[in-house]
Design an enzyme around this catalytic site. Structure first.
Site, mmCIF file in Angstrom:
data_model
loop_
_atom_site.group_PDB
_atom_site.id
_atom_site.type_symbol
_atom_site.label_atom_id
_atom_site.label_comp_id
_atom_site.label_asym_id
_atom_site.label_seq_id
_atom_site.Cartn_x
_atom_site.Cartn_y
_atom_site.Cartn_z
ATOM 1 N N PRO A 24 0.775 -1.235 0.000
ATOM 2 C CA PRO A 24 0.000 0.000 0.000
ATOM 3 C C PRO A 24 0.811 1.292 0.000
ATOM 4 C CG PRO A 24 0.028 -0.945 2.193
ATOM 5 C CD PRO A 24 0.721 -1.933 1.301
ATOM 6 N N ASP B 173 3.227 1.783 -12.002
ATOM 7 C CA ASP B 173 2.156 2.760 -12.173
ATOM 8 C C ASP B 173 2.093 3.733 -11.000
ATOM 9 O OD1 ASP B 173 0.738 1.329 -10.158
ATOM 10 O OD2 ASP B 173 -0.122 0.010 -11.684
ATOM 11 N N LYS C 116 -1.713 5.216 -14.087
ATOM 12 C CA LYS C 116 -3.127 5.333 -14.394
ATOM 13 C C LYS C 116 -3.846 5.883 -13.173
ATOM 14 C CE LYS C 116 -3.668 0.987 -15.533
ATOM 15 N NZ LYS C 116 -4.330 -0.250 -15.971
ATOM 16 N N GLY D 283 0.741 -1.374 -7.223
ATOM 17 C CA GLY D 283 0.408 -1.061 -5.845
ATOM 18 C C GLY D 283 -0.498 -2.117 -5.248
ATOM 19 N N GLY D 284 -0.348 -2.357 -3.941
ATOM 20 C CA GLY D 284 -1.193 -3.346 -3.269
ATOM 21 C C GLY D 284 -0.863 -4.756 -3.707
ATOM 22 N N ASP D 285 -1.906 -5.538 -3.976
ATOM 23 C CA ASP D 285 -1.759 -6.903 -4.475
ATOM 24 C C ASP D 285 -2.207 -6.938 -5.929
ATOM 25 O OD1 ASP D 285 -1.555 -10.018 -3.537
ATOM 26 O OD2 ASP D 285 -3.122 -9.740 -5.043
ATOM 27 N N ILE E 17 -5.823 -8.202 -6.793
ATOM 28 C CA ILE E 17 -7.009 -7.586 -6.194
ATOM 29 C C ILE E 17 -7.208 -6.222 -6.839
ATOM 30 C CG2 ILE E 17 -8.107 -6.741 -4.075
ATOM 31 C CD1 ILE E 17 -6.674 -8.875 -2.530
ATOM 32 N N THR F 35 -2.532 -6.061 0.274
ATOM 33 C CA THR F 35 -3.528 -5.256 -0.409
ATOM 34 C C THR F 35 -3.861 -4.008 0.400
ATOM 35 O OG1 THR F 35 -5.674 -5.307 -1.537
ATOM 36 C CG2 THR F 35 -5.534 -6.432 0.601
ATOM 37 N N ALA F 36 -4.299 -2.969 -0.305
ATOM 38 C CA ALA F 36 -4.534 -1.677 0.337
ATOM 39 C C ALA F 36 -5.534 -1.772 1.482
ATOM 40 C CB ALA F 36 -5.017 -0.670 -0.705
ATOM 41 N N MET G 241 -10.962 2.782 -4.940
ATOM 42 C CA MET G 241 -11.160 3.743 -6.036
ATOM 43 C C MET G 241 -12.599 4.259 -6.072
ATOM 44 S SD MET G 241 -9.094 1.393 -8.814
ATOM 45 C CE MET G 241 -10.032 -0.055 -8.276
ATOM 46 N N GLY H 183 -2.975 6.018 2.535
ATOM 47 C CA GLY H 183 -2.722 5.113 3.650
ATOM 48 C C GLY H 183 -1.313 4.556 3.687
#
Length: 285
Positions: free
Chosen positions: A31, A54, A76, A107-109, A112, A137-138, A189, A218
């Site tokens: 994250p 990204d 993006k 970013g994150g996983d 997901i 994941t975030a 998002m 976060g």
């Protein structure tokens, strides 16, 4: 046109594969806090020939990129895809066919809401080997840094992750299943869809007094947690900046007691040289 057809149409006859095909490693960057990178993720980053990344990959993590690797930014955000998905697929294929070790850093996983599956499918027609390195994941990372346990015996017995971006604008969400009690919702998002989220959930029976939290940036030193209730979701969303998560449910009230992370502090990175040396001594297979 399918994802694979898009790649085929973009590749030219001049882009012939090298004698040795490379490899694509789909890596989750977590994250934002570089301390939340997995050991394997850092090893892949340090040994990559090319890193395709990204907007959700934090600057702190970008600073860990080795000098020898090529960096390709394909950032993006909502309403602004500077590199279309089909072109990103082409980049992965072209770089791997030239014999390079390509790290696709997300970013994150990556599995997901990261389009990781779509990008790997684009590799299949070319028999390009690939690997997946999961990331935090975030939802779990940002909630933990905000003192919000996504499940709690006194508050929620289940949790659900929902995307705020729908393919071709289609509403494919079963809102009636989301509005039940003792349940935590995490919208990725979702800032631009806050009015829809509030309207749909209240229409299917969720109380407008339901506690919510918006976690902005976060796990970073700029993290902010905005709290309120469902009735004021749109107002809170206007105060927050992307990237942000919307968490809905009574677990969000615990942030006032359990929020341990001190925002605005500098992230400590003194341990990285030692970890980096460990990584160099173990090659990516």
């Amino acid at each position: 046109m399918t994802t694979n057809e898009t790649v085929f149409s973009l590749l030219t006859l001049e882009e012939k594969p090298s004698a040795t095909i490379g490899k694509v490693i789909l890596v989750g960057a977590g994250p934002g806090d570089p301390d939340l990178l997995t050991v394997k993720a850092l090893r892949c980053i340090q040994q990559a020939d090319v890193i395709v990344y990204d907007r959700l990959v934090s600057n702190d993590i970008v600073e860990l990129f080795p000098q020898h690797c090529e960096r390709l930014f394909v950032g993006k955000e909502a309403g602004n895809h500077c590199v279309p998905q089909g072109d990103i697929n082409q980049i992965l294929v072209t770089q791997a066919l030239s014999g390079k070790l390509v790290v696709r850093l997300k970013g994150g996983d990556p599995f997901i809401f990261g389009r990781g599956g779509e990008e790997l499918e684009a590799l299949l027609p070319f028999n390009i080997p690939f690997e997946v390195v999961p990331g935090i994941t975030a939802a779990s990372g940002c909630a933990a840094y905000s003192g919000i346990p996504l499940t709690h015996r006194d508050h929620a017995q289940s949790v659900q992750f929902i995307t705020g971006h729908l393919k071709e604008g289609k509403d494919q969400i079963d809102w009636s299943s989301l509005a039940r009690a003792n349940h935590t919702l995490v919208f990725y998002m979702g800032l631009n869809q806050s009015h829809v989220i509030r309207h749909k959930l209240s229409a299917y029976g969720m109380s407008l007094a339901t506690p919510i939290a918006i976690i902005e940036r976060g796990t970073s030193s700029q993290q902010q947690v905005h709290t309120g209730d469902l009735a004021h979701l749109e107002i809170l969303a206007k105060e927050a900046e992307s990237p942000a998560l919307i968490v809905i449910g009574s677990v969000t009230t615990l942030t006032h007691r359990l929020n341990w992370f001190k925002a605005k502090q500098e992230i400590e990175t003194q341990s990285y040289p030692k970890v980096y040396q460990y990584q160099v001594n173990r090659k990516v297979s």
